[in-house]
Design an enzyme around this catalytic site. Structure first.
Site, PDB file in Angstrom:
ATOM      1  N   HIS A  28      -0.138  11.809  -6.034  1.00 55.85           N
ATOM      2  CA  HIS A  28      -0.746  11.874  -4.700  1.00 55.85           C
ATOM      3  C   HIS A  28       0.328  11.784  -3.612  1.00 55.85           C
ATOM      4  CE1 HIS A  28      -3.763  11.164  -1.523  1.00 55.85           C
ATOM      5  NE2 HIS A  28      -2.833  10.377  -1.026  1.00 55.85           N
ATOM      6  N   GLU A  29       1.184  10.776  -3.720  1.00 54.68           N
ATOM      7  CA  GLU A  29       2.224  10.589  -2.697  1.00 54.68           C
ATOM      8  C   GLU A  29       3.247  11.728  -2.741  1.00 54.68           C
ATOM      9  OE1 GLU A  29       1.742   8.486  -0.427  1.00 54.68           O
ATOM     10  OE2 GLU A  29       0.164   7.315  -1.369  1.00 54.68           O
ATOM     11  N   HIS A  66      -7.663   0.646   4.828  1.00 51.14           N
ATOM     12  CA  HIS A  66      -7.718   1.622   5.922  1.00 51.14           C
ATOM     13  C   HIS A  66      -8.507   1.124   7.128  1.00 51.14           C
ATOM     14  CE1 HIS A  66      -6.621   3.759   2.296  1.00 51.14           C
ATOM     15  NE2 HIS A  66      -6.064   4.681   3.041  1.00 51.14           N
ATOM     16  N   GLU A  98      -4.116  15.065   2.252  1.00 51.03           N
ATOM     17  CA  GLU A  98      -4.514  14.162   1.169  1.00 51.03           C
ATOM     18  C   GLU A  98      -4.790  14.916  -0.134  1.00 51.03           C
ATOM     19  OE1 GLU A  98      -4.021  11.131   1.521  1.00 51.03           O
ATOM     20  OE2 GLU A  98      -3.794  11.163   3.701  1.00 51.03           O
ATOM     21  N   TYR A 152     -10.276  11.586   3.400  1.00 51.22           N
ATOM     22  CA  TYR A 152     -10.358  11.464   1.936  1.00 51.22           C
ATOM     23  C   TYR A 152     -11.645  12.105   1.413  1.00 51.22           C
ATOM     24  CZ  TYR A 152      -6.528   8.257   2.741  1.00 51.22           C
ATOM     25  OH  TYR A 152      -5.335   7.714   3.149  1.00 51.22           O
ATOM     26  N   HIS A 198       0.848  -1.197   0.000  1.00 49.69           N
ATOM     27  CA  HIS A 198       0.000   0.000   0.000  1.00 49.69           C
ATOM     28  C   HIS A 198       0.889   1.255   0.000  1.00 49.69           C
ATOM     29  CE1 HIS A 198      -3.894   1.977   0.586  1.00 49.69           C
ATOM     30  NE2 HIS A 198      -3.188   2.882   1.220  1.00 49.69           N
ATOM     31  N   ALA A 199       0.701   2.132  -0.996  1.00 53.35           N
ATOM     32  CA  ALA A 199       1.590   3.287  -1.177  1.00 53.35           C
ATOM     33  C   ALA A 199       1.511   4.232   0.025  1.00 53.35           C
ATOM     34  CB  ALA A 199       1.220   4.034  -2.449  1.00 53.35           C
ATOM     35  N   HIS A 240       2.208  14.613  -0.640  1.00 51.89           N
ATOM     36  CA  HIS A 240       2.537  14.503   0.783  1.00 51.89           C
ATOM     37  C   HIS A 240       3.971  14.983   1.024  1.00 51.89           C
ATOM     38  CE1 HIS A 240      -1.076  12.509   2.144  1.00 51.89           C
ATOM     39  NE2 HIS A 240      -0.915  11.473   1.359  1.00 51.89           N
TER      40      HIS A 240
HETATM   41 ZN   LIG Z   1      -2.327   9.996   0.987  1.00 49.40          ZN
END
Ligand SMILES: [Zn+2]
Length: 340
Positions: A78-79, A208, A106, A218, A48-49, A82
């Protein structure tokens, strides 16, 4: 992407280049050295990323088992969002090195990905060929985005509504699966493909839930990323309200220093101020609002209303014969509904 010999590294480099084009911070050397961007074949890892701040101001990493496809292209942005947040607030005291609220964290990469997935940008990087958009392509683009961004909202809401029922003691362990699917059907309009019982625990199939990560973040992100996108697109001169040649769906903020600087100013605050202050710094609004999302999808919304009227489409859904609660459980739920 596969025809063009994309690699995991190329996807990360393209994402880094997009952030740099906005005058945001480049990924540091240690990031490239320490991150895992491909699935290792010598050991088992949790694929999971995720993105990690080591809180020393230098060490930031992503762990992601990248496959070469469009979905992972989005996940990469997305990552990277962060990490960009980590980089921007790294000079804050440790206690403030966090998102303005979890939804903000997020939303950063997803906001960038909204530009990246615009037809304009995909043409620019050679992932889509052909000329400017006609109306049908625009509807198809919005439909594709809607399946991602709109359909997600009742899912995210349902997941934490289910968990709050558990945390409040309103849902007992012997009713987990029945209550989960009842919410899924009522709010999402989906059913399990086969009958289910309390021998099954389907909520745990979601990462999750098993990993105990709160999910409302999210839901918040999918609303506010369109607020951020709209504000950034206006700063970039890519979106002009009521100008049909400057619609939100085809806005690409690539290379806009004005947009990037405004985003950086919000990200730098970390969690040092209440989130409405951060929201206001970028958007001028102090509340989370769905108007950016509604504006983005307006052409699709108008089209769907007309199309559903034309075809006489039934709006809503009805139960099939699939079972996931026992008669006893259904009776208890109905009694509860009457009491409240
Ligand atoms: Zn995220």
């Amino acid at each position: 992407m596969q025809e063009q010999n994309y690699t995991a590294l190329k996807m990360f480099q393209m994402s880094d280049e997009f952030f740099r084009s906005l005058n945001l911070t480049a990924m540091p050397e240690k990031f490239w050295k320490n991150s895992i961007i491909e699935k290792p074949n010598d050991r088992e890892i949790v694929c999971h990323a995720s993105a990690w701040d080591f809180y020393d101001g230098e060490d930031f990493r992503i762990k992601q088992c990248t496959t070469i496809d469009y979905e992972y292209f989005q996940t990469t942005h997305h990552e990277m969002g962060h990490i960009q947040y980590f980089l921007q607030y790294r000079d804050q005291p440790v206690i403030f090195r966090d998102g303005a609220n979890p939804g903000f964290h997020e939303a950063v990469g997803d906001t960038i990905a909204l530009s990246v997935s615009s037809p304009k940008h995909l043409r620019r990087v050679g992932l889509v060929s052909g000329d400017a958009e006609d109306e049908q392509t625009e509807i198809n683009q919005l439909y594709k985005m809607g399946i991602d961004k709109i359909v997600f909202l009742p899912f995210a809401y349902t997941l934490d509504l289910f968990r709050y029922g558990v945390f409040r003691g309103e849902t007992q362990p012997e009713d987990y699966n029945c209550h989960y699917w009842r919410l899924r059907e009522a709010l999402q309009g989906v059913e399990p493909p086969v009958n289910r019982t309390e021998e099954d625990f389907d909520a745990a199939a979601k990462y999750h839930v098993s990993a105990d990560v709160e999910y409302a973040r999210y839901y918040v992100s999918f609303i506010i990323q369109f607020q951020f996108h709209r504000a950034l697109c206006q700063l970039a001169g890519e979106y002009v309200p009521e100008d049909l040649t400057k619609k939100l769906v085809d806005c690409d903020i690539y290379q806009s220093v004005a947009a990037g600087n405004a985003l950086a100013n919000m990200l730098k605050m970390g969690s040092s101020r209440p989130w409405p202050d951060a929201m206001e710094a970028l958007t001028g609004q102090r509340a989370m609002r769905a108007d950016g999302l509604l504006e983005y999808f307006r052409p699709l919304h108008d089209w769907l209303r007309a199309e559903n009227q034309r075809t006489g489409e039934y709006i809503g859904w009805e139960s099939s014969k699939i079972q996931y609660c026992t008669g006893e459980q259904r009776a208890a739920l109905e009694a509860d509904a009457r009491d409240s």
